[in-house]
Design an enzyme around this catalytic site. Sequence first.
Site, PDB file in Angstrom:
ATOM      1  N   LYS A  42      39.803  46.716  30.064  1.00 12.69           N
ATOM      2  CA  LYS A  42      38.745  45.955  30.707  1.00 12.69           C
ATOM      3  C   LYS A  42      37.937  46.826  31.647  1.00 12.69           C
ATOM      4  O   LYS A  42      36.811  46.520  32.004  1.00 12.69           O
ATOM      5  CB  LYS A  42      39.360  44.808  31.537  1.00 12.69           C
ATOM      6  CG  LYS A  42      40.120  43.781  30.777  1.00 12.69           C
ATOM      7  CD  LYS A  42      40.697  42.767  31.798  1.00 12.69           C
ATOM      8  CE  LYS A  42      41.742  41.902  31.187  1.00 12.69           C
ATOM      9  NZ  LYS A  42      42.361  41.038  32.239  1.00 12.69           N
ATOM     10  N   GLY A  43      38.546  47.919  32.093  1.00 15.43           N
ATOM     11  CA  GLY A  43      38.024  48.672  33.226  1.00 15.43           C
ATOM     12  C   GLY A  43      36.595  49.161  33.115  1.00 15.43           C
ATOM     13  O   GLY A  43      35.906  49.308  34.110  1.00 15.43           O
ATOM     14  N   GLU A  98      34.749  55.096  29.236  1.00 17.06           N
ATOM     15  CA  GLU A  98      36.036  54.781  29.880  1.00 17.06           C
ATOM     16  C   GLU A  98      35.849  54.779  31.390  1.00 17.06           C
ATOM     17  O   GLU A  98      35.027  55.516  31.925  1.00 17.06           O
ATOM     18  CB  GLU A  98      37.067  55.827  29.426  1.00 17.06           C
ATOM     19  CG  GLU A  98      38.416  55.793  30.109  1.00 17.06           C
ATOM     20  CD  GLU A  98      39.231  54.548  29.832  1.00 17.06           C
ATOM     21  OE1 GLU A  98      38.722  53.446  30.083  1.00 17.06           O
ATOM     22  OE2 GLU A  98      40.393  54.670  29.405  1.00 17.06           O
ATOM     23  N   ASP A  99      36.630  53.963  32.072  1.00 19.18           N
ATOM     24  CA  ASP A  99      36.509  53.919  33.532  1.00 19.18           C
ATOM     25  C   ASP A  99      37.107  55.165  34.182  1.00 19.18           C
ATOM     26  O   ASP A  99      36.457  55.852  34.952  1.00 19.18           O
ATOM     27  CB  ASP A  99      37.145  52.636  34.104  1.00 19.18           C
ATOM     28  CG  ASP A  99      38.605  52.424  33.701  1.00 19.18           C
ATOM     29  OD1 ASP A  99      39.135  53.199  32.880  1.00 19.18           O
ATOM     30  OD2 ASP A  99      39.228  51.471  34.203  1.00 19.18           O
ATOM     31  N   ASP A 102      43.294  59.548  33.595  1.00 24.11           N
ATOM     32  CA  ASP A 102      44.355  59.974  34.512  1.00 24.11           C
ATOM     33  C   ASP A 102      45.236  61.002  33.789  1.00 24.11           C
ATOM     34  O   ASP A 102      44.925  62.180  33.769  1.00 24.11           O
ATOM     35  CB  ASP A 102      45.124  58.724  34.958  1.00 24.11           C
ATOM     36  CG  ASP A 102      46.217  58.998  35.981  1.00 24.11           C
ATOM     37  OD1 ASP A 102      46.217  60.088  36.565  1.00 24.11           O
ATOM     38  OD2 ASP A 102      47.060  58.100  36.198  1.00 24.11           O
ATOM     39  N   LYS A 130      40.182  61.910  36.952  1.00 25.46           N
ATOM     40  CA  LYS A 130      41.211  62.104  37.990  1.00 25.46           C
ATOM     41  C   LYS A 130      42.188  63.130  37.448  1.00 25.46           C
ATOM     42  O   LYS A 130      43.053  62.824  36.639  1.00 25.46           O
ATOM     43  CB  LYS A 130      41.886  60.750  38.262  1.00 25.46           C
ATOM     44  CG  LYS A 130      42.923  60.788  39.340  1.00 25.46           C
ATOM     45  CD  LYS A 130      43.250  59.402  39.868  1.00 25.46           C
ATOM     46  CE  LYS A 130      44.280  58.685  39.042  1.00 25.46           C
ATOM     47  NZ  LYS A 130      44.699  57.404  39.664  1.00 25.46           N
ATOM     48  N   PHE A 151      44.735  56.186  44.024  1.00 24.89           N
ATOM     49  CA  PHE A 151      44.589  55.008  43.178  1.00 24.89           C
ATOM     50  C   PHE A 151      43.303  54.286  43.568  1.00 24.89           C
ATOM     51  O   PHE A 151      43.148  53.847  44.699  1.00 24.89           O
ATOM     52  CB  PHE A 151      45.805  54.085  43.265  1.00 24.89           C
ATOM     53  CG  PHE A 151      45.827  53.120  42.124  1.00 24.89           C
ATOM     54  CD1 PHE A 151      46.366  53.491  40.896  1.00 24.89           C
ATOM     55  CD2 PHE A 151      45.241  51.865  42.249  1.00 24.89           C
ATOM     56  CE1 PHE A 151      46.337  52.616  39.817  1.00 24.89           C
ATOM     57  CE2 PHE A 151      45.213  50.989  41.175  1.00 24.89           C
ATOM     58  CZ  PHE A 151      45.766  51.364  39.949  1.00 24.89           C
ATOM     59  N   ASP A 158      40.899  48.057  38.510  1.00 27.67           N
ATOM     60  CA  ASP A 158      41.736  47.030  39.145  1.00 27.67           C
ATOM     61  C   ASP A 158      43.032  47.585  39.709  1.00 27.67           C
ATOM     62  O   ASP A 158      43.497  48.666  39.348  1.00 27.67           O
ATOM     63  CB  ASP A 158      42.103  45.961  38.122  1.00 27.67           C
ATOM     64  CG  ASP A 158      43.176  46.459  37.151  1.00 27.67           C
ATOM     65  OD1 ASP A 158      42.977  47.520  36.541  1.00 27.67           O
ATOM     66  OD2 ASP A 158      44.227  45.796  37.019  1.00 27.67           O
ATOM     67  N   ARG A 164      38.274  44.183  40.599  1.00 27.10           N
ATOM     68  CA  ARG A 164      37.331  44.706  39.602  1.00 27.10           C
ATOM     69  C   ARG A 164      35.879  44.432  39.990  1.00 27.10           C
ATOM     70  O   ARG A 164      34.974  45.148  39.589  1.00 27.10           O
ATOM     71  CB  ARG A 164      37.581  44.065  38.227  1.00 27.10           C
ATOM     72  CG  ARG A 164      38.881  44.484  37.558  1.00 27.10           C
ATOM     73  CD  ARG A 164      38.877  44.021  36.101  1.00 27.10           C
ATOM     74  NE  ARG A 164      40.203  44.013  35.499  1.00 27.10           N
ATOM     75  CZ  ARG A 164      40.781  45.073  34.927  1.00 27.10           C
ATOM     76  NH1 ARG A 164      40.157  46.219  34.899  1.00 27.10           N
ATOM     77  NH2 ARG A 164      41.984  44.961  34.403  1.00 27.10           N
TER      78      ARG A 164
HETATM   79  P1  IMP Z   1      45.914  57.606  31.229  1.00 26.65           P
HETATM   80  O1  IMP Z   1      46.421  57.371  29.845  1.00 26.65           O
HETATM   81  O2  IMP Z   1      47.004  58.007  32.190  1.00 26.65           O
HETATM   82  O3  IMP Z   1      44.736  58.571  31.288  1.00 26.65           O
HETATM   83  O4  IMP Z   1      45.503  56.174  31.734  1.00 26.65           O
HETATM   84  C1  IMP Z   1      44.233  55.815  32.020  1.00 26.65           C
HETATM   85  C2  IMP Z   1      44.209  54.337  32.345  1.00 26.65           C
HETATM   86  O5  IMP Z   1      45.096  54.023  33.432  1.00 26.65           O
HETATM   87  C3  IMP Z   1      42.819  53.971  32.813  1.00 26.65           C
HETATM   88  O6  IMP Z   1      42.007  53.561  31.740  1.00 26.65           O
HETATM   89  C4  IMP Z   1      43.115  52.842  33.781  1.00 26.65           C
HETATM   90  O7  IMP Z   1      43.199  51.622  33.081  1.00 26.65           O
HETATM   91  C5  IMP Z   1      44.465  53.186  34.359  1.00 26.65           C
HETATM   92  N1  IMP Z   1      44.305  53.903  35.649  1.00 26.65           N
HETATM   93  C6  IMP Z   1      44.603  55.196  35.906  1.00 26.65           C
HETATM   94  N2  IMP Z   1      44.326  55.520  37.178  1.00 26.65           N
HETATM   95  C7  IMP Z   1      43.805  54.415  37.745  1.00 26.65           C
HETATM   96  C8  IMP Z   1      43.295  54.122  39.064  1.00 26.65           C
HETATM   97  O8  IMP Z   1      43.221  54.952  39.977  1.00 26.65           O
HETATM   98  N3  IMP Z   1      42.842  52.855  39.251  1.00 26.65           N
HETATM   99  C9  IMP Z   1      42.860  51.899  38.285  1.00 26.65           C
HETATM  100  N4  IMP Z   1      43.313  52.128  37.045  1.00 26.65           N
HETATM  101  C10 IMP Z   1      43.791  53.372  36.771  1.00 26.65           C
HETATM  102 MG    MG Z   2      40.920  51.873  31.347  1.00 25.62          MG
END
Ligand code: IMP
Ligand code: MG
Length: 176
Positions: A42-43, A98-99, A102, A130, A151, A158, A164
């Site tokens: 949703k982000g 993508e939002d 990480d 990030k 975070f 969210d 959000r």
């Molecule tokens: P990844 O697979 O670890 O890169 O996960 C990315 C997903 O984790 C993002 O699309 C977000 O939904 C969630 N996420 C990672 N860091 C944050 C944050 O700081 N705030 C909110 N959601 C996050």
């Molecule tokens: Mg996301």
Amino acid sequence: MENYRLVPVVSMEELEMQLEALAVQINRDYEGKNPVVVGVLKGAFVFMADLVRRLSFPLEVDFVRLASYGTESETSGVVRITKDVEIPLKGRHVLIVEDIVDTGTTLAWYIERLREQEAASVKICALIDKHERRKVPVPLEYVGISIDKGFLVGYGLDFSEKFRHLPGIFEVEFMK
Ligand code: IMP
Ligand code: MG
């Protein structure tokens, strides 16, 4: 009970400047390509809405929802699609919106799925890169904001489905 406060990190003014800069690059790169812009739910919904309104070439919009199992704060690497795109992507230029990236696990997995579907090209536009916890390298063609860690919530992001709707991005600061 968890105790936290929200600290402002990126204002709407700053986000608008970043959106303009991203749109300049994307407009230059996608002119005449009629891409499918795929928002990751949703982000990405707020960022996606603001971004596509700045794009000046013909495009189509679709959404995917990816779920990754794991703890609340870290993904496990097991990803699945809980809502797929509806536009066939074979032979299409795909721009993923993508939002936040990480560890990179979720998007790295999804890019592979798009390659299997024989998309003509796949690029990523991430609002936030990030990077401190990156485990899987993901090529991020377009990045709005680059940070080490923390975070973040607001502008689509969210914390347990909250925040959000906040205009601007805030860091959740946990207090003992
Ligand atoms: P990844 O697979 O670890 O890169 O996960 C990315 C997903 O984790 C993002 O699309 C977000 O939904 C969630 N996420 C990672 N860091 C944050 C944050 O700081 N705030 C909110 N959601 C996050
Ligand atoms: Mg996301």
